[in-house]
Design a protein around this motif. Structure first.
Motif, PDB file in Angstrom:
ATOM      1  N   ALA A  68       0.831  -1.211   0.000  1.00 42.43           N
ATOM      2  CA  ALA A  68       0.000   0.000   0.000  1.00 42.43           C
ATOM      3  C   ALA A  68       0.863   1.256   0.000  1.00 42.43           C
ATOM      4  CB  ALA A  68      -0.921  -0.010   1.218  1.00 42.43           C
ATOM      5  N   GLY A  69       2.193   1.067   0.003  1.00 43.84           N
ATOM      6  CA  GLY A  69       3.084   2.213  -0.154  1.00 43.84           C
ATOM      7  C   GLY A  69       3.685   2.766   1.123  1.00 43.84           C
ATOM      8  N   PHE A  70       3.475   2.088   2.269  1.00 46.09           N
ATOM      9  CA  PHE A  70       4.042   2.586   3.522  1.00 46.09           C
ATOM     10  C   PHE A  70       5.498   2.131   3.689  1.00 46.09           C
ATOM     11  CE2 PHE A  70      -0.546   2.222   4.458  1.00 46.09           C
ATOM     12  CZ  PHE A  70      -0.789   3.524   4.903  1.00 46.09           C
ATOM     13  N   ASP A  71       6.273   2.912   4.459  1.00 50.00           N
ATOM     14  CA  ASP A  71       7.555   2.409   4.962  1.00 50.00           C
ATOM     15  C   ASP A  71       7.211   1.524   6.152  1.00 50.00           C
ATOM     16  OD1 ASP A  71       9.118   3.788   3.207  1.00 50.00           O
ATOM     17  OD2 ASP A  71       9.249   5.564   4.485  1.00 50.00           O
ATOM     18  N   VAL A  72       7.805   0.340   6.198  1.00 51.60           N
ATOM     19  CA  VAL A  72       7.375  -0.613   7.222  1.00 51.60           C
ATOM     20  C   VAL A  72       8.570  -1.151   7.983  1.00 51.60           C
ATOM     21  CG1 VAL A  72       6.131  -2.792   7.614  1.00 51.60           C
ATOM     22  CG2 VAL A  72       5.432  -1.293   5.735  1.00 51.60           C
ATOM     23  N   SER A  73       8.416  -1.279   9.313  1.00 47.71           N
ATOM     24  CA  SER A  73       9.387  -2.032  10.093  1.00 47.71           C
ATOM     25  C   SER A  73       8.607  -3.015  10.976  1.00 47.71           C
ATOM     26  CB  SER A  73      10.268  -1.108  10.934  1.00 47.71           C
ATOM     27  OG  SER A  73       9.463  -0.359  11.812  1.00 47.71           O
ATOM     28  N   VAL A  74       9.303  -4.059  11.425  1.00 44.71           N
ATOM     29  CA  VAL A  74       8.652  -5.105  12.220  1.00 44.71           C
ATOM     30  C   VAL A  74       9.525  -5.380  13.440  1.00 44.71           C
ATOM     31  CG1 VAL A  74       7.777  -7.486  12.205  1.00 44.71           C
ATOM     32  CG2 VAL A  74       7.758  -6.162  10.083  1.00 44.71           C
ATOM     33  N   VAL A  75       8.891  -5.519  14.598  1.00 46.41           N
ATOM     34  CA  VAL A  75       9.634  -5.780  15.844  1.00 46.41           C
ATOM     35  C   VAL A  75       9.168  -7.102  16.422  1.00 46.41           C
ATOM     36  CG1 VAL A  75      10.238  -4.861  18.119  1.00 46.41           C
ATOM     37  CG2 VAL A  75       9.575  -3.293  16.287  1.00 46.41           C
ATOM     38  N   ASP A  76      10.113  -7.960  16.808  1.00 45.88           N
ATOM     39  CA  ASP A  76       9.725  -9.227  17.439  1.00 45.88           C
ATOM     40  C   ASP A  76      10.834  -9.704  18.374  1.00 45.88           C
ATOM     41  OD1 ASP A  76       7.421 -11.546  16.638  1.00 45.88           O
ATOM     42  OD2 ASP A  76       9.166 -12.238  17.779  1.00 45.88           O
ATOM     43  N   ARG A  77      10.422 -10.343  19.466  1.00 49.21           N
ATOM     44  CA  ARG A  77      11.412 -10.790  20.449  1.00 49.21           C
ATOM     45  C   ARG A  77      12.156 -12.045  19.998  1.00 49.21           C
ATOM     46  NH1 ARG A  77       6.980 -12.214  25.070  1.00 49.21           N
ATOM     47  NH2 ARG A  77       5.801 -13.818  23.974  1.00 49.21           N
ATOM     48  N   GLN A  78      11.609 -12.757  19.039  1.00 52.57           N
ATOM     49  CA  GLN A  78      12.254 -13.991  18.589  1.00 52.57           C
ATOM     50  C   GLN A  78      13.339 -13.687  17.553  1.00 52.57           C
ATOM     51  OE1 GLN A  78      11.710 -16.856  19.995  1.00 52.57           O
ATOM     52  NE2 GLN A  78       9.871 -16.343  21.179  1.00 52.57           N
ATOM     53  N   GLY A  79      14.111 -14.719  17.175  1.00 49.96           N
ATOM     54  CA  GLY A  79      15.215 -14.522  16.242  1.00 49.96           C
ATOM     55  C   GLY A  79      14.782 -14.505  14.781  1.00 49.96           C
ATOM     56  N   GLU A  80      13.560 -14.949  14.498  1.00 48.87           N
ATOM     57  CA  GLU A  80      13.013 -14.889  13.136  1.00 48.87           C
ATOM     58  C   GLU A  80      11.496 -14.949  13.199  1.00 48.87           C
ATOM     59  OE1 GLU A  80      14.192 -18.161  10.613  1.00 48.87           O
ATOM     60  OE2 GLU A  80      14.152 -19.571  12.277  1.00 48.87           O
ATOM     61  N   ALA A  81      10.859 -14.904  12.025  1.00 51.62           N
ATOM     62  CA  ALA A  81       9.394 -14.828  11.992  1.00 51.62           C
ATOM     63  C   ALA A  81       8.754 -16.182  12.320  1.00 51.62           C
ATOM     64  CB  ALA A  81       8.938 -14.355  10.617  1.00 51.62           C
ATOM     65  N   GLY A  82       7.530 -16.119  12.858  1.00 52.89           N
ATOM     66  CA  GLY A  82       6.709 -17.321  13.028  1.00 52.89           C
ATOM     67  C   GLY A  82       7.183 -18.295  14.094  1.00 52.89           C
ATOM     68  N   GLN A  83       7.745 -17.794  15.176  1.00 55.92           N
ATOM     69  CA  GLN A  83       8.330 -18.707  16.167  1.00 55.92           C
ATOM     70  C   GLN A  83       7.430 -18.963  17.376  1.00 55.92           C
ATOM     71  OE1 GLN A  83      11.474 -20.317  15.530  1.00 55.92           O
ATOM     72  NE2 GLN A  83      10.644 -19.522  13.612  1.00 55.92           N
ATOM     73  N   GLU A  84       6.262 -18.304  17.455  1.00 55.71           N
ATOM     74  CA  GLU A  84       5.403 -18.557  18.627  1.00 55.71           C
ATOM     75  C   GLU A  84       4.144 -19.312  18.187  1.00 55.71           C
ATOM     76  OE1 GLU A  84       5.335 -15.598  21.691  1.00 55.71           O
ATOM     77  OE2 GLU A  84       7.513 -15.459  21.684  1.00 55.71           O
ATOM     78  N   THR A  85       2.959 -18.719  18.274  1.00 55.08           N
ATOM     79  CA  THR A  85       1.755 -19.528  17.977  1.00 55.08           C
ATOM     80  C   THR A  85       1.699 -19.970  16.517  1.00 55.08           C
ATOM     81  OG1 THR A  85       0.628 -18.236  19.655  1.00 55.08           O
ATOM     82  CG2 THR A  85      -0.748 -19.623  18.290  1.00 55.08           C
ATOM     83  N   SER A  86       2.365 -19.228  15.633  1.00 54.78           N
ATOM     84  CA  SER A  86       2.336 -19.608  14.222  1.00 54.78           C
ATOM     85  C   SER A  86       3.355 -20.704  13.903  1.00 54.78           C
ATOM     86  CB  SER A  86       2.612 -18.373  13.348  1.00 54.78           C
ATOM     87  OG  SER A  86       1.744 -17.321  13.698  1.00 54.78           O
ATOM     88  N   PHE A  87       4.005 -21.243  14.914  1.00 50.93           N
ATOM     89  CA  PHE A  87       5.134 -22.148  14.671  1.00 50.93           C
ATOM     90  C   PHE A  87       4.701 -23.547  14.220  1.00 50.93           C
ATOM     91  CE2 PHE A  87       8.498 -25.098  16.031  1.00 50.93           C
ATOM     92  CZ  PHE A  87       9.571 -24.534  15.359  1.00 50.93           C
ATOM     93  N   ALA A  88       3.775 -24.152  14.913  1.00 46.75           N
ATOM     94  CA  ALA A  88       3.415 -25.550  14.568  1.00 46.75           C
ATOM     95  C   ALA A  88       1.917 -25.757  14.721  1.00 46.75           C
ATOM     96  CB  ALA A  88       4.201 -26.530  15.435  1.00 46.75           C
ATOM     97  N   ASN A  89       1.126 -24.879  14.115  1.00 42.33           N
ATOM     98  CA  ASN A  89      -0.331 -25.034  14.215  1.00 42.33           C
ATOM     99  C   ASN A  89      -0.814 -26.154  13.279  1.00 42.33           C
ATOM    100  OD1 ASN A  89      -0.631 -23.996  11.630  1.00 42.33           O
ATOM    101  ND2 ASN A  89      -1.068 -21.923  12.317  1.00 42.33           N
ATOM    102  N   GLY A  90      -2.153 -26.310  13.201  1.00 40.53           N
ATOM    103  CA  GLY A  90      -2.695 -27.432  12.438  1.00 40.53           C
ATOM    104  C   GLY A  90      -2.470 -27.345  10.938  1.00 40.53           C
ATOM    105  N   GLY A  91      -2.045 -26.200  10.450  1.00 38.53           N
ATOM    106  CA  GLY A  91      -1.695 -26.072   9.035  1.00 38.53           C
ATOM    107  C   GLY A  91      -2.873 -25.853   8.106  1.00 38.53           C
ATOM    108  N   GLN A  92      -4.090 -25.811   8.647  1.00 38.37           N
ATOM    109  CA  GLN A  92      -5.261 -25.729   7.761  1.00 38.37           C
ATOM    110  C   GLN A  92      -5.627 -24.296   7.367  1.00 38.37           C
ATOM    111  OE1 GLN A  92      -8.483 -27.774   9.834  1.00 38.37           O
ATOM    112  NE2 GLN A  92      -7.913 -29.685   8.818  1.00 38.37           N
TER     113      GLN A  92
END
Ligand SMILES: Cc1cc2nc3c(=O)[nH]c(=O)nc-3n(C[C@H](O)[C@H](O)[C@H](O)COP(=O)(O)OP(=O)(O)OC[C@H]3O[C@@H](n4cnc5c(N)ncnc54)[C@H](O)[C@@H]3O)c2cc1C
Length: 421
Positions: free
Chosen positions: A22-46
């Motif tokens: 959409a044209g914004f400058d974006v930054s992302v902050v997370d306590r983990q070392g990479e993306a998807g390391q908490e609830t998105s890590f091993a969900n049911g995949g559906q």
């Protein structure tokens, strides 16, 4: 304009993608070392468009009572001296009223249909279709109880009115859809096949999308634990973080909260009220031992509330809900129940000795729909509270959030944060 996305789970990275486009400058902050390391890590995949009914539905209170105290039941409730938990449970009960549940089902269905279209477009544009063990064979909902199957069949017309296709199947037709289920024929009452649904690894998707975004100039602050948000004059002024080298304050023009179950506690000191409570679930991921016995079509066992997805050469089995606290401790009895499910429903499919157990906290709103929209502070936005459907709803929610931030009318009618009754 610089927008800072707080959290790099599936909702955070998809939010960053749509904001960037959409044209914004974006930054992302997370306590983990990479993306998807908490609830998105091993969900049911559906990608489960075919299951828009919220957990708060008219049948839920009775079902919950039946399950209470039963070892191995899909739901476990541990009441605590925590007002937030009691408020959440009361709001959940209110949302079980038939008219509220119907309204929330329609909202989730519209968002899910929109989201699947977004996912198909995103993976092409970002060229990550091969990065996350995606499968498009649909989801087969399995019923082992004839009365439950009859009730579910009666809802096919309603779902079709939302644009969701479900094909009723006899036991033999279920085997035609997924031959690995052959051993189940004598016990199976029937199934509902949702051919449009998909499955895939949400963590791999998050990681691959984060890489595409980083290459496109999005700045990821990993290993950055957000300790508090600074506020002044009705706006958010910055985010205090702690990282390995010490502390810092990061600033932006606007902030989007995608912090899973942890947003509520972080935002409360600012007077922002997020009706989110963690609903713990478990999964096991095991290498496929015999490809002919391991299903390729994603499965939902409707009586045990267990889902199963083929992720490349791995099988993921997930389920159970515990309303307790923020603990991620793994209860061995829960894992044993999933291994037992695999042994009885898909004998020989996986190597149980190599199964990896996992627990995650679904960031659940009491009524079901996620919270998308502006907070009480001017430059604070939410895209969070996706509960059991965060992978399914991620692209749709993120595209809506980006439209709202640009001041545009979103593509679908949805009870956005301020319109929520
Ligand atoms: C057992 C189980 C099975 C599931 N199966 C499915 C399924 O089949 N299909 C489906 O659609 N959904 C499923 N879900 C739900 C789905 O996984 C979630 O809705 C989704 O992962 C939530 O994504 P999120 O980005 O909101 O949260 P998260 O993935 O938890 O991301 C939040 C991010 O915020 C970061 N964070 C939190 N606090 C801080 C802080 N203080 N400082 C810095 N960073 C912070 C975390 O590190 C994390 O990366 C399942 C969930 C569970 C538990």
């Amino acid at each position: 304009m610089h927008v800072m996305v707080l959290g790099a789970g599936i909702t955070g990275v998809t939010t960053a993608w749509y904001l960037r486009r959409a044209g914004f400058d974006v930054s992302v902050v997370d306590r983990q070392g990479e993306a998807g390391q908490e609830t998105s890590f091993a969900n049911g995949g559906q990608i489960s468009v075919s299951h828009p009914e919220p957990w708060a539905n008219p049948a839920a209170p009775l079902v919950a009572l039946r399950w209470l105290g039963r070892a191995g039941a899909p739901l476990r409730l541990r009441p605590r001296a925590d007002p937030a938990q009691w408020q959440w449970m009361l709001a959940f009960l209110r949302a079980c009223l038939p008219w509220r549940s119907r309204r929330n089902t329609a909202a989730i269905a519209a968002l899910a249909v929109h989201s699947l279209a977004g996912l198909r477009q995103l993976r092409k544009l970002a060229a990550i279709a091969d990065a996350y063990d995606a499968r498009a064979g649909g989801i087969l909902h399995l019923f082992f109880d004839a009365r439950q199957f009859a009730r579910a069949r009666a809802r096919v017309a309603e779902l079709s009115s939302f644009g969701i296709e479900l094909r009723p199947c006899s036991a033999a037709q279920c085997i035609a859809v997924e031959p690995a289920l052959a051993a189940l024929v004598p016990r199976l009452a029937g199934g509902l096949h949702a051919p449009g649904d998909e499955s895939g690894d949400a963590m791999r998707f998050s990681r691959a999308l984060a890489k595409v975004l980083a290459d496109d100039g999005v700045c990821f602050h990993y290993g950055a634990h957000i300790e508090r948000l600074r506020a002044g004059g009705g706006r958010i002024a910055g985010v205090d973080i702690r990282h390995a080298r010490g502390g810092d304050t990061l600033g932006a023009d606007a902030y989007v909260v995608c912090l899973g179950s942890h947003g509520r506690r972080l935002l409360r000191p600012l007077g922002e009220r997020l009706p989110i409570f963690p609903l713990k679930g478990y999964s096991i991921t095991a290498p496929v031992a015999d490809a002919a016995r391991a299903p390729c079509v994603s499965l939902t066992d409707e009586s045990r509330r267990i889902v199963c997805s083929r992720l490349g050469e791995r099988l993921r089995i997930a389920g159970t809900a515990e309303l307790n606290d923020y603990s991620l401790d793994i209860d061995p009895a829960r894992i044993a129940a999933m291994l037992e499910w695999a042994a009885t429903h898909l004998p020989g499919a996986i190597d149980p000795a190599r199964a990896t157990p996992w627990a995650g906290l679904r960031p659940a709103t009491p009524d079901g729909p996620p919270i998308i929209g502006r907070g009480a502070h001017d430059n604070l936005w939410y895209n969070t509270g996706h509960g059991p459907l965060g992978w399914t709803l991620s692209c749709g929610s993120a595209s809506i959030l980006a439209a709202l931030l640009r001041g545009e009318k979103p593509a679908i009618d949805f009870p956005f944060r301020h319109g929520r009754g």
